[in-house]
Design an enzyme around this catalytic site. Sequence first.
Site, PDB file in Angstrom:
ATOM      1  CB  SER A 160      35.795 -15.211 -31.898  1.00  0.00           C
ATOM      2  OG  SER A 160      35.334 -13.900 -32.198  1.00  0.00           O
ATOM      3  CE1 TYR A 174      34.470 -16.856 -36.917  1.00  0.00           C
ATOM      4  CE2 TYR A 174      33.680 -15.173 -35.399  1.00  0.00           C
ATOM      5  CZ  TYR A 174      34.712 -15.894 -35.958  1.00  0.00           C
ATOM      6  OH  TYR A 174      36.008 -15.671 -35.542  1.00  0.00           O
TER       7      TYR A 174
END
Length: 268
Positions: A160, A174
């Site tokens: 990501s 995350y």
Amino acid sequence: MGYFGRATPFRYLLNPHQMFIRQNILITGASSGLGEGMAREYARLGRNLALCARRTDRLDALKTELEAANPAIKIFVRALDVNDHDQVFDVFRAFQADLGTIDRVIVNAGLGKGAPLGTGQFSANLQTAQTNFVAALAQCEAALEIFRAQNAGHLVAISSVAAMRGMPRAQTTYAATKAGLAALAEGIRAELLNSPIRVSILYPGYIRSEINAKLKNTPFMVDTETGCRALVKAIEREPVQAFVPGWPWAVVARAMKWLPLRWVQKLL
């Protein structure tokens, strides 16, 4: 002869532009979001699919839909909770038996839940850490076991753009897990630089999916179909790394590396 003492199979040496033809594609977390979207794109390209996720009802429906639209391809589905590490190895081996070879594994399954640290929600952060990193490690191990035996394969880690810097609030864990996954994949690539096994790290920006469905007024968000088409196009190039969609995320990611943290928060 191949890197591990065996000749590389001829069928992998057909496309001079990307070096390998990857016909049999394994995707984890394929029942929704980016996994489902990539499965649709690969079916459209005529690839055989090995799809796994926890929600087998959705996998079965996806299989039926894709086979009806693309009758020439083979699709196999299996239940998989990536946090059951023994099951990861069993499912990957079963898919190899189904298809004969696994040409590409896309490590996609993940969670987006989380909370600011110290607010009494350790369980949510732990689940994200276990799913996004430890379970990803199991998937990489299982994939490489197959690729080493085949002396060929392409490992794709879906990270990501959040991995570029530490993120605040609910994104803290995350982002850390996605940075860890990227470092893991880079380490694997370093080991296999002179082998027929390829490793790519993909850094998606904001692509609409179930994981971010509740986000509002998000900058640079693209719809699922557009984002997944860009992901597959990038994967097919087999890059060392790619930001997807390339614009604006390649620029944003580079800016994130040196901007003050208070400015980074405003970008995402």
